[in-house]
Motif scaffolding. Structure first.
Motif, PDB file in Angstrom:
ATOM      1  N   GLN A  67     122.158  10.917  16.245  1.00  0.00           N
ATOM      2  CA  GLN A  67     120.982  10.040  16.294  1.00  0.00           C
ATOM      3  C   GLN A  67     121.289   8.825  17.147  1.00  0.00           C
ATOM      4  N   ASN A  68     120.327   8.424  17.977  1.00  0.00           N
ATOM      5  CA  ASN A  68     120.525   7.239  18.800  1.00  0.00           C
ATOM      6  C   ASN A  68     120.126   5.983  18.020  1.00  0.00           C
ATOM      7  N   THR A  69     120.101   4.842  18.688  1.00  0.00           N
ATOM      8  CA  THR A  69     119.811   3.571  18.012  1.00  0.00           C
ATOM      9  C   THR A  69     118.401   3.492  17.448  1.00  0.00           C
ATOM     10  N   LEU A  70     117.496   4.335  17.908  1.00  0.00           N
ATOM     11  CA  LEU A  70     116.126   4.362  17.393  1.00  0.00           C
ATOM     12  C   LEU A  70     115.940   5.425  16.309  1.00  0.00           C
ATOM     13  N   GLY A  71     117.030   6.130  15.975  1.00  0.00           N
ATOM     14  CA  GLY A  71     116.966   7.153  14.943  1.00  0.00           C
ATOM     15  C   GLY A  71     116.548   8.517  15.446  1.00  0.00           C
ATOM     16  N   ALA A  72     116.283   8.623  16.741  1.00  0.00           N
ATOM     17  CA  ALA A  72     115.865   9.906  17.316  1.00  0.00           C
ATOM     18  C   ALA A  72     117.086  10.765  17.643  1.00  0.00           C
ATOM     19  N   TYR A  73     116.875  12.071  17.652  1.00  0.00           N
ATOM     20  CA  TYR A  73     117.950  12.998  17.999  1.00  0.00           C
ATOM     21  C   TYR A  73     117.948  13.252  19.496  1.00  0.00           C
ATOM     22  N   THR A  74     118.056  12.174  20.244  1.00  0.00           N
ATOM     23  CA  THR A  74     118.095  12.243  21.703  1.00  0.00           C
ATOM     24  C   THR A  74     119.201  11.331  22.209  1.00  0.00           C
ATOM     25  N   ALA A  75     119.408  11.343  23.503  1.00  0.00           N
ATOM     26  CA  ALA A  75     120.509  10.620  24.124  1.00  0.00           C
ATOM     27  C   ALA A  75     120.421   9.112  23.930  1.00  0.00           C
ATOM     28  N   GLY A  76     121.565   8.466  23.996  1.00  0.00           N
ATOM     29  CA  GLY A  76     121.649   7.017  23.919  1.00  0.00           C
ATOM     30  C   GLY A  76     123.065   6.577  24.218  1.00  0.00           C
ATOM     31  N   THR A  77     123.295   5.286  24.353  1.00  0.00           N
ATOM     32  CA  THR A  77     124.651   4.789  24.605  1.00  0.00           C
ATOM     33  C   THR A  77     125.402   4.568  23.306  1.00  0.00           C
ATOM     34  N   SER A  78     124.720   4.758  22.202  1.00  0.00           N
ATOM     35  CA  SER A  78     125.329   4.657  20.880  1.00  0.00           C
ATOM     36  C   SER A  78     124.736   5.780  20.038  1.00  0.00           C
ATOM     37  N   ALA A  79     125.566   6.421  19.230  1.00  0.00           N
ATOM     38  CA  ALA A  79     125.074   7.541  18.429  1.00  0.00           C
ATOM     39  C   ALA A  79     125.800   7.580  17.089  1.00  0.00           C
ATOM     40  N   TYR A  80     125.129   8.160  16.092  1.00  0.00           N
ATOM     41  CA  TYR A  80     125.701   8.272  14.750  1.00  0.00           C
ATOM     42  C   TYR A  80     125.365   9.646  14.179  1.00  0.00           C
ATOM     43  N   GLN A  81     126.311  10.181  13.421  1.00  0.00           N
ATOM     44  CA  GLN A  81     126.084  11.436  12.710  1.00  0.00           C
ATOM     45  C   GLN A  81     126.859  11.391  11.394  1.00  0.00           C
ATOM     46  N   TYR A  82     126.215  11.882  10.327  1.00  0.00           N
ATOM     47  CA  TYR A  82     126.856  11.954   9.010  1.00  0.00           C
ATOM     48  C   TYR A  82     126.871  13.411   8.570  1.00  0.00           C
ATOM     49  N   CYS A  83     127.995  13.836   8.036  1.00  0.00           N
ATOM     50  CA  CYS A  83     128.140  15.209   7.558  1.00  0.00           C
ATOM     51  C   CYS A  83     128.578  15.187   6.097  1.00  0.00           C
ATOM     52  N   PRO A  84     127.798  15.799   5.218  1.00  0.00           N
ATOM     53  CA  PRO A  84     128.278  15.965   3.842  1.00  0.00           C
ATOM     54  C   PRO A  84     129.393  16.999   3.840  1.00  0.00           C
ATOM     55  N   ALA A  85     130.200  16.994   2.800  1.00  0.00           N
ATOM     56  CA  ALA A  85     131.230  18.028   2.680  1.00  0.00           C
ATOM     57  C   ALA A  85     130.535  19.380   2.729  1.00  0.00           C
ATOM     58  N   GLY A  86     131.038  20.273   3.529  1.00  0.00           N
ATOM     59  CA  GLY A  86     130.398  21.574   3.670  1.00  0.00           C
ATOM     60  C   GLY A  86     131.201  22.480   4.560  1.00  0.00           C
ATOM     61  N   TYR A  87     130.694  23.670   4.739  1.00  0.00           N
ATOM     62  CA  TYR A  87     131.363  24.659   5.558  1.00  0.00           C
ATOM     63  C   TYR A  87     130.410  25.187   6.610  1.00  0.00           C
ATOM     64  N   PRO A  88     130.879  25.337   7.861  1.00  0.00           N
ATOM     65  CA  PRO A  88     130.028  25.914   8.893  1.00  0.00           C
ATOM     66  C   PRO A  88     129.690  27.363   8.550  1.00  0.00           C
ATOM     67  N   VAL A  89     128.483  27.762   8.882  1.00  0.00           N
ATOM     68  CA  VAL A  89     128.056  29.138   8.687  1.00  0.00           C
ATOM     69  C   VAL A  89     128.392  29.896   9.969  1.00  0.00           C
TER      70      VAL A  89
END
Length: 190
Positions: A112-134
């Motif tokens: 997510q960029n600084t506006l909360g959108a799932y598009t490009a930006g110079t800053s980004a954030y992602q949170y992952c709960p404990a889990g396993y890739p399918v």
């Protein structure tokens, strides 16, 4: 009795334009012996479970952050494999992977960029709960593992977790130095 704590750590990826390939290490130094990995101190806690991890990446320039697809693995510090250096192939054996107490997949479609959108930006954030890739899912799906990733420190072990990062797909880093700010949410017991 347990309690939930948030731990933080960070590192700065080198400013270079060398393309990463799948299997490369992302770290703060090109020379293996000079790599300093992010650590999370859990002094006074004997056991716990990692509930989730987040990464905020900030570029020191105007390069757009996209297509970041990598694993963050966590080990008890005594078990962490040797560093090879930034942008160098980091082959992890099955045994080394089994010693990891947690694995978080940061997928290129989840930033997510600084506006909360799932598009490009110079800053980004992602949170992952404990889990396993399918396996074989495109884009990669993540099945939550509600109990979290368990760990326990035996008597005499350093009560610290250490993170390592491995690229999962080709990545063009641009010429910027990127700061990786990492959070871990951990349910701990004394």
């Amino acid at each position: 009795m347990s309690r939930i704590i948030r731990l933080t750590s960070s590192f700065v990826r080198l400013a270079n334009t060398t393309q990463y390939t799948a299997g490369d290490e992302i770290s703060n130094h090109a020379t293996a012996g000079s790599v300093v990995r992010p650590t999370f101190t859990l002094t006074g806690f004997k056991r716990g479970r990692i509930l989730g991890a987040g990464i905020g990446i900030v570029s020191d320039g105007t390069i757009v952050i996209t297509a970041l697809n990598f694993d963050m693995l966590l080990w008890k510090t005594a078990d962490v494999p040797a560093a090879v250096g930034d942008n160098v192939t980091w082959p992890l054996t099955g045994l080394q992977r089994t010693k990891a107490v947690g694995r978080f997949l940061f997928d290129d479609g989840g930033w997510q960029n600084t506006l909360g959108a799932y598009t490009a930006g110079t800053s980004a954030y992602q949170y992952c709960p404990a889990g396993y890739p399918v396996p074989l899912a495109t884009p990669t799906l993540y099945a939550p593992h509600v109990p979290g990733f368990f760990f326990e420190f035996k008597q005499g072990e350093t009560e610290t977790l250490t993170a390592g990062f491995q690229v999962l797909a080709a990545l063009d880093p641009g010429a910027e130095a990127d700061t990786y700010n990492i959070v871990l949410d951990v349910d701990v017991e004394g």
